[in-house]
Write a protein that holds these residues in place. Sequence first.
Motif, short mmCIF file in Angstrom:
data_model
loop_
_atom_site.label_atom_id
_atom_site.label_comp_id
_atom_site.label_asym_id
_atom_site.label_seq_id
_atom_site.Cartn_x
_atom_site.Cartn_y
_atom_site.Cartn_z
N VAL A 1 0.86 -1.19 0.00
CA VAL A 1 0.00 0.00 0.00
C VAL A 1 0.89 1.24 0.00
N GLY A 2 0.25 2.42 -0.19
CA GLY A 2 1.00 3.67 -0.17
C GLY A 2 1.95 3.77 -1.35
N PRO A 3 3.09 4.35 -1.18
CA PRO A 3 3.65 4.84 0.09
C PRO A 3 2.98 6.11 0.61
N ALA A 4 2.30 6.86 -0.27
CA ALA A 4 1.67 8.10 0.20
C ALA A 4 0.27 7.79 0.73
N GLY A 5 -0.26 8.71 1.50
CA GLY A 5 -1.60 8.52 2.03
C GLY A 5 -2.19 9.84 2.48
N THR A 6 -3.37 9.73 3.05
CA THR A 6 -4.14 10.91 3.42
C THR A 6 -4.34 10.95 4.93
N VAL A 7 -4.14 12.13 5.52
CA VAL A 7 -4.34 12.29 6.96
C VAL A 7 -5.84 12.28 7.23
N GLU A 8 -6.26 11.33 8.06
CA GLU A 8 -7.70 11.24 8.41
C GLU A 8 -8.00 11.98 9.69
N SER A 9 -7.04 12.00 10.57
CA SER A 9 -7.21 12.69 11.85
C SER A 9 -5.83 12.89 12.44
N TRP A 10 -5.69 13.87 13.29
CA TRP A 10 -4.35 14.11 13.85
C TRP A 10 -4.48 14.85 15.17
N THR A 11 -3.40 14.76 15.93
CA THR A 11 -3.30 15.55 17.16
C THR A 11 -1.87 16.04 17.28
N TRP A 12 -1.71 17.23 17.79
CA TRP A 12 -0.38 17.84 17.88
C TRP A 12 0.26 17.48 19.22
N VAL A 13 1.54 17.11 19.15
CA VAL A 13 2.29 16.77 20.37
C VAL A 13 3.28 17.89 20.62
N PRO A 14 2.92 18.87 21.46
CA PRO A 14 3.80 20.02 21.64
C PRO A 14 5.05 19.70 22.46
N ALA A 15 4.96 18.67 23.32
CA ALA A 15 6.11 18.33 24.18
C ALA A 15 6.35 16.83 24.08
N PRO A 16 7.15 16.39 23.11
CA PRO A 16 7.35 14.94 22.91
C PRO A 16 8.02 14.29 24.12
N SER A 17 7.67 13.01 24.34
CA SER A 17 8.33 12.24 25.39
C SER A 17 9.56 11.55 24.81
N GLU A 18 10.36 10.99 25.68
CA GLU A 18 11.58 10.31 25.21
C GLU A 18 11.26 9.09 24.34
N GLN A 19 10.03 8.58 24.44
CA GLN A 19 9.66 7.41 23.64
C GLN A 19 9.15 7.80 22.25
N HIS A 20 8.85 9.06 22.05
CA HIS A 20 8.24 9.47 20.79
C HIS A 20 9.27 9.45 19.66
N PRO A 21 8.79 9.31 18.42
CA PRO A 21 9.71 9.16 17.29
C PRO A 21 10.51 10.43 16.98
N LEU A 22 10.00 11.58 17.36
CA LEU A 22 10.71 12.83 17.05
C LEU A 22 10.97 13.61 18.33
N GLY A 23 12.07 14.31 18.36
CA GLY A 23 12.44 15.07 19.55
C GLY A 23 11.86 16.48 19.56
N HIS A 24 11.24 16.89 18.45
CA HIS A 24 10.64 18.22 18.39
C HIS A 24 9.13 18.07 18.18
N PRO A 25 8.35 19.13 18.41
CA PRO A 25 6.90 19.02 18.27
C PRO A 25 6.50 18.42 16.92
N PHE A 26 5.51 17.56 16.95
CA PHE A 26 5.06 16.86 15.74
C PHE A 26 3.60 16.49 15.91
N ALA A 27 3.04 15.89 14.89
CA ALA A 27 1.67 15.39 14.99
C ALA A 27 1.68 13.88 15.00
#
Lengths: 329, 357, 388
Positions: free
Chosen positions: A65-91
Amino acid sequence: MTRFVENSIVFPYKRSLGPVIGAFMTGLTEQRILGIRSGDQVIVPPLEWDPQTGAELDPDGMVEVGPAGTVESWTWVPAPSEQHPLGHPFAFAFIRLDGASTPLLHAVDTGAPDALRVGARVAPRWRGSRVGHIGDIIAFVPGEQPEVDGPDSGPAEAPVTMMDYNASITYRNPVPPVLDRLREASRDQRIIGQRCPVCERVYSGGRGYCPIDAVELGEEQDVDLPHTGTITNFTIVTPVQYPGQTETEPFARVFVLLDGTDVILPYQPVVELPVGEVRVGKRVAAAWAPPNDDIDDAGAMGGAYGHLIGWIPSGEPDVEDPDLVNRIF
Amino acid sequence: MVATNGPRTDIAVVGWAQTPMVRRTDLSETQLLLRVITAALEPLGLTRADIDFTCLGSCDYITGQAFSFVSNLDAIGAWPPKRDSHVEMDGAWALYEAWLRLQEGDIEIAVVTGSGRSSTGDPTLIYPMEMDPFYLAPLGADPLTFAALQARALIQAGITDERAMAEVAARSRRDARSNPDAQVKGDADIDTLLAGEYVRAPLRRHDLPPITDGAAAMVLATGDRARKLRERPAFITGFDHRTECHNPGYRDLTDSPSTRIAAEAAGLGTSPVEVAELQAAFTHEEILLRRVLDLGGEVAVNRSGGALASNPIMATGLARIGYAANHVFGGGKRALAHSTSGPCLQQNLVCILEEDA
Amino acid sequence: MSTEPAAIVGVGQTHHKSRRHDVSFGGLVREAAFRALDDAHMTFADIDAVVIGKAPDLFEGVMKPELYLSDALGAVGKPMFRVHTAGSVGGTTAIVAASHVQARKHERVLAVAFEKQSEGNAQFALGSGRGASLGAGGAFAPFIRAYIERSGAPEHIGWKVAVKDRQNALKNPYAHLRIPDISIEKVKESPMMWEPLRYLESCPSSDGACAVVLTNEAGGTAAAADGRPPAWIIGASSRSEPPSFPGRDPVRPAACVQAAWDVYEQAGITNPRQQIDMAELYVPFSWHEAIWLEGHDIAAAGEGWRMIDDDETALTGSFPVNASGGVLSSNPIGASGLLRFAEAANQVRGAAGEHQVAGAKVALAMAYGANSQYFSTWVVASSLQPFD
């Protein structure tokens, strides 16, 4: 002032993947995202079973499938945790990859929340060096075109069958007052027990309650315990290696019945007593760390004995009593 | 799905207690349970020796220690040994097990507990560990993220909006003022709440539960014994729980079918309830649950302040059943309590309490 | 009692191994579940409720795995219940599942228990990540020393059990440890791990799962009419006692004795040695066979070792114990208790295959956990009134 001890649970888990997740992870190393057919649906990420009925799905029914796709829903992570995939704010977003019937949860890296909307088109940003892990996709990025971050080391040489999961959680536990009291007393070379006002049993180790009468034991129930006793039972452990293991040689843990009491101190370390000389009936005395030494708390569970570091042979003759060995508790 | 003849023994909640609900306690979980079990038994004139069966609910990962529940045996007076069990679930499910066990008819009194100290760890690091271990946990995907995605789904579907969610928060805090055990309470201005920053859009701080340390204990008794122990026991006339598939991506997040099935199996529709205590840790969950359970405006929902006022993980659901029982103790006819587990209301439990068996 | 009779009509288990790297976490559990369903002539669609048990979540690093496994076990739209009572959990899982039927709440319940120890490390998890973890052997070795001293049993008793269970395991296609040349010499020459316990007197660390399908009287009767004999539960109990207090006896734990007599009373058993045909006892370390024979009053206090010495507990003896090979041969911790309960059921169903005890009509199963504190016990029989 409450004192806290920190305890981290850190362990590198190794997960086996089985046929379907394994194929998905192998696909990731090839920069391909696979789903699995269930009826006219394509489940992404793929499971071995239909998520509604539990019916077994055919691993041969895996499709790209993909590789591209469509965002169906999202939430913003303003303060990522150490487990999150990115170290800066992301969705975090549900992304419906082209050809998929269900959305995949992953990170979308847009820099700012106002760059994201439902319906936005996104494509994966691949890690250059991929191992067969959901993190081989660093994140999805706006647009139709996949990207590779850094030099591309290519697909896995063999099908991926295993996955690492490194979990680390730190707990910060308040130390119960009774443990601190016992610890402080141990600095003055005192062993404190607590006598239940109902049944008169004496408990060691700073438990703070009587399990028989289910009553709490406070400072007024403290009693000083003797510093000499007899080994009633023991175990000699040949250490098995595991992450966090501190022992390399066989070590003894002994049960000490304190003189003139009914109190057992369980699983105690020994000092200047070779494992070969540990035996039931052996007479021992408390061994203390110097008062100014820092003592290892080993967490809220292990701090009760404080400066009491173990038990040393007292040199007295052994006690001959066939009942001693039964005193484990 | 339910056996045709169904459970036969009348079983009632006769009392319950909870510890003060606080952001952090220095008491151990065992100490919390020692106190709360005593507090539940004493008003009934019972002691631990009267308890025929115990079932405790707690979670090793909340406590941060394998086998953490073993030391909680010290709180139940298990000497001589007790008929006993433990669930790695909210105390509401411990109650379910005790309810099944009492049906066997050979024993009369059970005590169940739920306990947890959430203050010792960081929920954003602990909770991803309950998610899919291959696809979600490794991303650190926490239930807060999924709650936000569910809230957005509900907003997109026109079922709620951020103002309605803030109204739930404000009402919870207002109701919690009269609950001495609640942690978050007071008057809140909707516009002020809505001016707050997003924690995870569209969720703001007021849409989230507090971090709470606490425990609850509940006493159950079979029919005749229950009537002797107190006036107006709260009889459990319906009790059911259901699960859904795990990954929220595979579900319709604007619905909660497991709640609907559980409510149906528990007989919710047979006559109206006056109050409902829903374990809605997020504001939008209350709105969704209300809709799925078809609770009209006449039903007082979460008068206690709910999980938004205090959220002692592993006891939150049991406390909901306790508050619903309070309604019956106090003269009410019929009350509903709900508990949940997992991301986006994955598992749901419904308990109906009534004045008559 | 006014309870609905409950019967076991399906039993399944995985092949137990150190590392089941060929399957995922969910695949392992499903392997056992499908075998049990096939045995019961059912599919997921026939099941009303699922009860799942396992030992600490730290073993695999998956918190509340009943969430992840809800769909793997076909439980969508159904109750999914999670039990955790330490090492006894597999037994308690069976008892709680039975309770669903006995309370007339559900007609067909799937009980599943598992452990995938290879994903983590039990010694690590038992010590919650700290050094100098004693492991289960270190915790139990003193109990065993006390038993040996108290009973005056000779040291070869432990070796005999270790050999017998591994020989039985050779007749069980699902067993983990397969040591064809097992012998007393081999056991006694194996390394001392937790004095007085040697390596071959200890259980392995296994990946594995077990599943059981339980149903009500009508379901059990229908299976019997279809030529598929059920196992009827004629007594079940779980008892617990606190971790430690002066005077607590872990060699004859009161919770064990009480659970046994709860069950005997329900089943109408007054002479367990005579009325029970075989037992699956939770024996992770060889000496526990003698300890539990006495704890269930099958042997008099201090005499359990003599039954072992006289080969009474061998597969062909007068009171076979752990015909399956027991925990000493396969130990997926969370499933180990359910395996005992399931193997006992298979014996009275006549479905135990090569390790069938001839003529077994009444079988005892038990599991225990923590510091010998949590006990689960049941007795199953080939009919509801086996003593009439």
